[in-house]
Scaffold this active site. Structure first.
Site, PDB file in Angstrom:
ATOM      1  CD1 TRP A   5      -0.184  -1.373   3.250  1.00  0.00           C
ATOM      2  CD2 TRP A   5       0.466   0.769   3.329  1.00  0.00           C
ATOM      3  NE1 TRP A   5       0.521  -1.195   4.417  1.00  0.00           N
ATOM      4  CE2 TRP A   5       0.934   0.117   4.490  1.00  0.00           C
ATOM      5  CE3 TRP A   5       0.759   2.130   3.179  1.00  0.00           C
ATOM      6  CZ2 TRP A   5       1.670   0.762   5.478  1.00  0.00           C
ATOM      7  CZ3 TRP A   5       1.497   2.776   4.159  1.00  0.00           C
ATOM      8  CH2 TRP A   5       1.944   2.101   5.292  1.00  0.00           C
ATOM      9  CG  ASN A   6       5.008   1.213   1.112  1.00  0.00           C
ATOM     10  OD1 ASN A   6       4.655   0.275   0.406  1.00  0.00           O
ATOM     11  ND2 ASN A   6       6.263   1.380   1.482  1.00  0.00           N
TER      12      ASN A   6
ATOM     13  CE  LYS B 102      -5.132  -9.593  -2.294  1.00  0.00           C
ATOM     14  NZ  LYS B 102      -4.561  -8.453  -1.532  1.00  0.00           N
TER      15      LYS B 102
ATOM     16  CD  GLU C  12       9.824  -2.057   7.722  1.00  0.00           C
ATOM     17  OE1 GLU C  12      10.298  -1.633   6.668  1.00  0.00           O
ATOM     18  OE2 GLU C  12       9.002  -3.006   7.775  1.00  0.00           O
TER      19      GLU C  12
ATOM     20  CD  GLU D 209      11.286  -3.738  -2.275  1.00  0.00           C
ATOM     21  OE1 GLU D 209      11.301  -2.632  -1.694  1.00  0.00           O
ATOM     22  OE2 GLU D 209      10.994  -3.875  -3.474  1.00  0.00           O
TER      23      GLU D 209
ATOM     24  CB  CYS E 234      11.025  -1.161   2.371  1.00  0.00           C
ATOM     25  SG  CYS E 234      11.342  -0.756   0.638  1.00  0.00           S
TER      26      CYS E 234
END
Length: 392
Positions: free
Chosen positions: A64-65, A88, A293, A164, A199
């Site tokens: 989504w980012n 998707k 993270e 990723e 990320c």
């Protein structure tokens, strides 16, 4: 010399692996072929070719980012390699998959070459496990990546996978540049861009002690200038986080760090769906904010004695996406880069992509590669043509 030792090697092979054909054929026949080619010269010619063939159907699971950028990296490479693509998007950015399908159809691509899919995680799990795909590429959380990996492992057929996943990226700021305001501004931007929801966002900063205090002072001045507000407003420089869950994660990590001795220089609190741009000092490697993270607008700054300690602490992470080195000593930067366990090392910049360079990670950041010519390699099958013909 090799042929002289064939008999000895054959006896060893036959004894250990129960091979019975004589050494002039079968397992050792390759030695004879090479000798014939050398002895007969022009009597034979060899056809050698490496062909790349599409895998079939590639499933792209986009986050989504950066729903457009990350999807593009996989969709275009897979399509150009000759594959069909099923895209998707995350439920948070679900409608953005369908413009891809429409754009390919409008451009004249074969019908169904790129298809958008709106469905649940459970259905995707079933699709993978039933072997309907030939390759899966997932961009997202570490937890999500492991779930996809389990689905692939349980599939009714072998298929490729690329992931990723998360990052906990480090910046190493050396004393020759650490007092420079522009360096602090660049590092802060690398951590705060997109609300830190990237990320490859800078999350950990290791600053040599000689310039630590000045760097913190400069960074705090930059962080204090961010304006939270409506992301559609031109005056806003820090938007909300994407989900309530993520706001809670950031707050919990900051609170835990403070409880363990960290100091909040700027920010440190949530404001509804927003989280204040935050600067922490006096952090240690035992804190969750230095190990996991964060995915929010938080920079944790640690004072280090020198390069060796900075390298050791930067590598003290299960993730390995990017790291940045800030110095004007190019030789020293190269020495440090060789010791960093990451896929990308930046010199005097951070949080940028170059389409000509491969994008990959190490450790729990995942497997596979995106961007550059190397992004095509996981999306094709290699076929070697190895022929020997007599000349007429």
């Amino acid at each position: 010399m090799f042929r002289v030792r064939v008999d000895t090697m054959y006896r060893c092979i036959a004894t250990n692996s129960v091979r019975f054909p004589p050494p002039t054929t079968s397992h050792l026949h390759c030695t004879s072929i090479h000798v014939v080619l050398c002895e007969e010269g022009g009597a034979l010619f060899r056809q050698k070719e490496i062909r790349k063939e599409p895998k079939g159907v590639v499933l792209c699971l986009a986050p989504w980012n950066y729903p457009l950028l990350t999807a593009s990296n996989t969709v275009f490479a897979a399509f150009l390699a000759g594959n069909s693509v099923v895209l998707k998007s995350s439920p948070i950015s679900l409608p953005l998959a369908f413009p891809f399908q429409a754009a390919f159809e409008k451009a004249g691509a074969p019908h169904g070459a790129v298809q958008a899919l709106a469905t649940s995680h459970e259905v995707i799990d079933s699709v993978i496990r039933n072997g309907w795909m030939d390759h899966v590429h997932f961009t997202g959380s570490n937890v999500g990546g492991k779930s996809v990996l389990q689905s692939v492992a349980a599939s009714s057929k072998w298929m490729g996978i690329g992931t990723e996943l998360g990052g906990n990226d480090a910046a190493i700021v050396l004393s020759d540049v650490g007092a420079d305001c522009t360096v602090a501004s660049s590092v802060v931007d690398g951590g705060m861009y997109n609300g830190g929801q990237s990320c490859c966002a800078v999350e950990r900063v290791f600053v040599e002690e000689a310039v630590h205090d000045r760097f913190v002072e400069n960074a705090a001045a930059v962080v204090s200038q961010y304006v939270m507000g409506d992301p559609l407003s031109v005056s806003t420089t820090m938007g909300p986080l994407a989900t309530e869950k993520q706001v809670n994660v950031v707050q919990r990590q900051v609170d835990e760090a403070v409880a363990m001795g960290a100091k909040v220089v700027v920010g440190g609190k949530r404001d509804g769906p927003f989280f204040e741009p935050t600067l922490l000092t006096n952090v240690t490697s035992e804190m969750e904010i230095m190990q996991e993270e964060t995915f929010g607008p938080v920079l944790a700054i640690e004072k280090v004695k020198g390069c060796e300690q900075a390298i050791r602490h930067a590598n003290d992470s299960k993730f390995g996406l990017t790291a940045s080195i800030w110095t004007q000593d190019s030789s020293l930067a190269d020495i440090i880069a060789k010791q960093l366990n990451v896929g990308t090392v930046y010199f005097n910049r951070c949080d940028v992509l170059d389409p000509l360079l491969p994008w990959s990670g190490r450790g729990e950041t995942g497997v596979g590669v995106g961007l550059s010519k190397y992004s095509f390699l996981p999306l094709v099958h290699f076929k070697a043509i190895n022929g020997l013909f007599k000349r007429e």
